[in-house]
Design an enzyme around this catalytic site. Structure first.
Site, PDB file in Angstrom:
ATOM      1  N   ASN A  62      22.063 -28.879 -46.851  1.00 43.82           N
ATOM      2  CA  ASN A  62      21.132 -29.956 -47.216  1.00 43.82           C
ATOM      3  C   ASN A  62      20.702 -29.887 -48.685  1.00 43.82           C
ATOM      4  O   ASN A  62      19.920 -30.709 -49.137  1.00 43.82           O
ATOM      5  CB  ASN A  62      19.873 -29.879 -46.354  1.00 43.82           C
ATOM      6  CG  ASN A  62      20.182 -30.042 -44.885  1.00 43.82           C
ATOM      7  OD1 ASN A  62      21.178 -30.685 -44.543  1.00 43.82           O
ATOM      8  ND2 ASN A  62      19.368 -29.457 -44.027  1.00 43.82           N
ATOM      9  N   TYR A  94      19.087 -19.098 -54.456  1.00 47.14           N
ATOM     10  CA  TYR A  94      18.249 -18.024 -54.986  1.00 47.14           C
ATOM     11  C   TYR A  94      18.937 -16.667 -54.814  1.00 47.14           C
ATOM     12  O   TYR A  94      19.010 -15.862 -55.750  1.00 47.14           O
ATOM     13  CB  TYR A  94      16.901 -18.041 -54.258  1.00 47.14           C
ATOM     14  CG  TYR A  94      15.890 -17.050 -54.765  1.00 47.14           C
ATOM     15  CD1 TYR A  94      15.209 -17.276 -55.966  1.00 47.14           C
ATOM     16  CD2 TYR A  94      15.590 -15.900 -54.050  1.00 47.14           C
ATOM     17  CE1 TYR A  94      14.278 -16.377 -56.434  1.00 47.14           C
ATOM     18  CE2 TYR A  94      14.650 -14.991 -54.512  1.00 47.14           C
ATOM     19  CZ  TYR A  94      13.992 -15.235 -55.696  1.00 47.14           C
ATOM     20  OH  TYR A  94      13.062 -14.341 -56.153  1.00 47.14           O
ATOM     21  N   GLY A 149      11.820 -16.976 -63.160  1.00 48.94           N
ATOM     22  CA  GLY A 149      12.693 -17.381 -62.060  1.00 48.94           C
ATOM     23  C   GLY A 149      12.060 -18.509 -61.279  1.00 48.94           C
ATOM     24  O   GLY A 149      10.845 -18.700 -61.310  1.00 48.94           O
TER      25      GLY A 149
END
Lengths: 444, 439
Positions: A296, A350, A287
């Site tokens: 952003n 994430y 990962g």
């Protein structure tokens, strides 16, 4: 791994000044006794007699009443699986409270119940659902490294659930679950064979660990190998130097590949079957993080995280669950994260990927059940790694201390949970997301 | 006690499998590996091989390796590297040295022992560093120091040392030059290239192809199981994927003199640090280890030429070794699916190809009835060679051997047909080492 702040607040001076001190957790090494101290098994549920027998066979001193046992308790097993009405919970307090007072350092409380989802009667459901609130609260009250966890049987026939329940109870009592606290595990009716050699429960199994070159992945490789598995350590070619070290340390093999490539699953399966004869355990640990506030964040950062952390797993699983892939007894364990459960500022990509992983587990559970395969996820909380070392000081300290055990976990804690889920004995645990977070306040 | 009857002296030669290889990325001198020794690099290459093929803690039959630029402390380089590696410490090892032919010669030696049944598995390797090169004291100073060492009394030691003069203190750094001619290898090659009329353009084109082919090989993951990163370097840092004939055309010649000088830093290999290893074994051993052979090591040949008296170019020995190897195996130069001709210099490769097409050379020098003929250039160095990867002398043989074996396996799997490859490596001292692989 202690930084300056940790050194100061755990110093004798700080202790005298009353700063709460984290307890050194009891962690598993092969050959350790299952629990440190006598075990009280009580509650009059479906499992307490058989569990008491199993505990005695495992070498524990077992009593069914507090008065029978001397000294501090290593563990308290409260079997309330038969509680059918809230009034049945009266016993919970009557038996539990005096026993909790006598718990030793690093003791374990394991509560047994029946999965409310399998019930129909309102009072019955309410009584069983109550156990979750009780266990989670008790976890927050326990001190000195003690934990409380709940095992729920989903099988209609307790006789069918017994071996699976034992596997979960054994895990929670042992040092393997040091950083697992306030969690609920559902156990089905799949037969859960005990290991022929308890010191090597994964003997004869071939395991692949992605992202194995460092941190949690390297520790997963080490723990699986310690438990007897032959390990294939996978990581991107750029990480090959440390990957080779990991593979050599565990006397396994290193396979340099990028899990996002189209044929990654095929190459892993080919390596496993040609070199080691089969593929039994898959740990999707690879990962990446590309943190940035959502507004952003570049398209690249967004896409890269979803591609590595989520899409690659789906694609590889198609191969592993296809013809010539995992057979009876196969195991897939995915790495999720508490960010995927609770969400985390700056981690929209994430957290999306790690929540998606939970979706994979939930979706595959039903598909693989009849084939004797399980698919589960482990969601780590604050784990002490090179990655968390780079987190800004204040955020790091809050993360490290905002849990019932008042400390960060170790990569080994995550690895131990994965190794348990990979065991033949964990056959009845499927489609679960088990948090290894010390009962973090996040997303609790 | 009765003695046992000795076993029959003749044994059937066994097939020898190339199971795979591992090298560290090659680094331009005084760069990424500036502080790494030959032993560091060779150990890393062995460890990467052990990790790839599950050899950690295992004993293999023999490790044969060497280095061209070698410290006196590295008298037992291969064995010391084994002891520092994850292989079982009971693995025997020995050093060899045959200039740039070291790596391939090591493989021939390992293969021969396997073929004879003396060992079942072996690792051939090589390492070289020009960054961590040995520096010796001048010959005069060395004699003075030895004399002082022999002296028994302190006063005699002092007397001996009194002979030291300032000019003795200049260190002797190893030169990339031939001891018998004083000429550098590049200058030797420049003479040969001019004799054979090798053009600057042809050399630059070959160099560009080398860079492009190696870059493409990296991009398609071909090197994923051939290379293990070392000291933070994940790819050969001499590689320039964007190399072009136009850019190379701007470089000034560095070897040869006069208007006909064609050899530049762009079409010559740079000084490079690195190490490589190759795992070879009998079929039985491979099977027991669950390893699929990439290719079979069929045969090898070594030749030498008299470059000292000007009879032949310094780097032309493979031109002689190849026809001998072909004859012994009943093959023609066209019977190959891939050719790996080491690019010491682009002109070396081109000279060889031209010589094999040249009637006079083939009949007069090689004693053949007719020229060996041209090869299909699309089969040449298809995954790049030394111009792109760099050339750490003793490590080149292992790089080529493992890469070709994998390429042959892929082709064989793809087509279902047997395939064959030729390796040709030139070396200092007028040496050449060549070999045939099949899959």
């Amino acid at each position: 791994m202690a930084d300056l702040f940790t050194t100061i607040i755990t110093s004798p001076l700080a202790r005298k000044a009353g700063v709460p001190q984290p307890t050194k957790l009891r962690r598993y090494t092969p050959g350790d006794p299952l629990v440190e101290g006598p075990v009280l098994v009580a509650g009059g549920g479906h499992f307490d007699t058989s569990l008491a027998n199993r505990l005695e066979q495992a070498g524990a001193q077992v009593g069914t009443a507090l008065e029978e046992l001397d000294g501090r308790l290593g563990a308290l097993v409260l079997d309330l699986s038969a509680a059918a009405d809230p009034s049945d919970l009266v016993a919970l307090h009557a038996i539990g409270a005096p026993a909790v007072k006598r718990l030793a350092k690093n003791a374990r409380v394991v509560v047994l119940g029946t999965d409310p989802a399998t019930l129909t009667d309102v009072s019955h459901i309410a009584a069983q659902r109550a156990l979750e609130g009780f266990t989670r609260s008790l976890g927050k009250e326990l001190r000195f490294g003690a934990t409380a966890n709940l095992v729920l049987a989903t099988a209609a026939d307790p006789a069918l659930a017994e071996s699976g329940v034992w596997s979960a109870v054994e895990f929670f009592l042992s040092g393997r679950s040091a950083y697992v606290d306030g969690q609920v595990v559902r156990v089905g009716d799949a037969a859960s064979p005990s290991a022929a050699d308890p010191l090597r429960p994964l003997a004869g199994k071939v395991a692949v660990v992605t992202g194995a070159a460092r941190g949690i992945g390297a520790e997963i490789a080490a723990v699986l190998a310690r438990d007897g598995a032959t390990v294939i350590a996978v990581d991107v070619p750029q990480a090959g130097e440390s990957l080779a070290k990991v593979a050599n340390d565990v006397r396994g093999t290193a396979l340099q590949l990028d899990v996002t490539t189209e044929d990654a699953g095929r190459r892993i399966l080919e390596h496993a079957t040609s070199r080691h004869g089969s593929l039994d355990i898959v740990v999707h640990n690879a990962g990446i993080l590309r943190d940035k506030l959502f507004v952003n964040m570049s398209d690249d950062k967004w896409a890269a995280v979803l591609n590595v952390n989520l899409r690659s797993i789906i694609r590889m699983n198609e191969t592993f669950l296809g013809g010539g892939g995992l057979g009876e007894g196969g195991r897939i364990v995915c790495l999720s994260s508490i960010a995927g459960i609770a969400g985390n500022r700056g981690q929209t990509n994430y957290a999306a990927s790690k929540a998606g992983v939970i979706g994979i587990v939930e979706a595959l559970e039903g598909q693989v059940r009849d084939r004797g395969i399980t698919v589960n996820a482990v969601a780590p909380g604050f784990i002490e790694t090179e990655m968390t070392k780079s987190v800004p000081f204040a955020t790091r300290e809050v993360g490290r201390r905002s849990n019932s055990l008042q400390q960060g976990g170790l990569p080994k804690d995550v690895a131990e949970t994965i190794a348990w889920l990979a065991q033949p004995g964990a056959a009845a645990v499927n489609g679960q997301v088990l948090r290894v977070c010390g009962q973090s306040l996040l997303g609790a | 006690m009765a003695r046992k009857t000795p076993a029959p002296p003749t044994r059937q030669a066994r097939r020898v499998a190339v199971l795979g290889g591992n090298r560290i990325p090659f680094a331009r001198a005084h760069g990424a590996y500036a502080r790494a020794s030959n032993q560091d690099m060779l150990t890393a290459a062995i460890d990467g091989l052990a990790a790839r093929y599950g050899l950690s803690g295992q004993q293999v039959g023999e490790v044969v390796a060497g280095a061209v630029l070698k410290h006196s402390r590295d008298f037992n380089l291969a064995r010391e590297s084994v002891l520092g590696s994850r292989l079982a410490p009971t693995t025997p090892a020995y050093d060899i040295q045959q200039a740039c032919g070291t790596g391939l010669e090591a493989a021939i030696l390992v293969a021969n022992k396997i073929a004879l049944g003396q060992i079942d598995s072996g690792i051939a390797g090589g390492a070289d560093t020009t960054s961590d090169a040995p520096i010796a004291v001048s010959e005069d100073l060395r004699k003075i120091l030895l004399a002082a060492n022999r002296a028994k009394k302190p006063v005699d030691k002092l007397k001996a040392l009194a002979a030291v003069r300032p000019q003795h203190l200049a260190p002797s750094i190893p030169q990339n030059g031939e001891p018998r001619t004083g000429m550098s290898m590049g200058d030797h090659m420049a003479v040969t290239a001019e004799q054979w009329g090798i053009t600057r353009e042809a050399q630059d084109e070959l160099a560009v192809a080398s860079h492009r082919n190696l870059a493409a090989a990296y991009d398609r993951g071909f090197l994923d199981d051939l290379v293990t990163p070392f000291l933070g370097l994940a790819r050969d840092n001499n590689l320039r994927p964007d190399s072009s004939v136009e850019a190379l055309a701007k470089l000034k010649p560095v070897f040869g003199t006069g208007p006909n000088a064609t050899m530049t830093a762009g079409n010559s290999t740079p000084l490079t640090d690195g190490a490589s290893t190759v795992l070879l074994a009998s079929e039985e051993w491979a099977k027991a280890q669950h390893l699929t052979p990439l290719a079979w090591f069929v045969d090898g040949e070594t030749a030498a030429v008299d470059y000292v008296h000007g009879e032949e170019g310094l780097l032309m020995a493979p031109a002689y070794a190849v026809p001998r190897l072909l004859a012994r195996n009943g093959l023609t130069l066209q019977d190959f699916d891939y050719y790996e001709i080491h690019e010491a210099f682009a002109s070396t490769v081109l000279t060889h190809l031209k010589a094999w097409e040249d009637e006079e050379f083939c009949t007069k020098r090689l004693g053949l009835d007719a020229p060996l003929g041209a090869i299909d250039r699309t089969k040449l160095n298809v995954n790049g060679s030394s111009l792109a990867a760099g050339h750490p002398f003793a490590a080149t043989g292992g790089r080529i051997l493992a890469s070709l074996a994998k390429q042959l396996r892929q082709k064989a799997d793809e087509t279902g047909q047997p395939v064959r490859g030729l390796i040709s490596i030139c070396a200092a001292g007028g040496l050449g080492v060549v070999a045939i692989l099949e899959a």
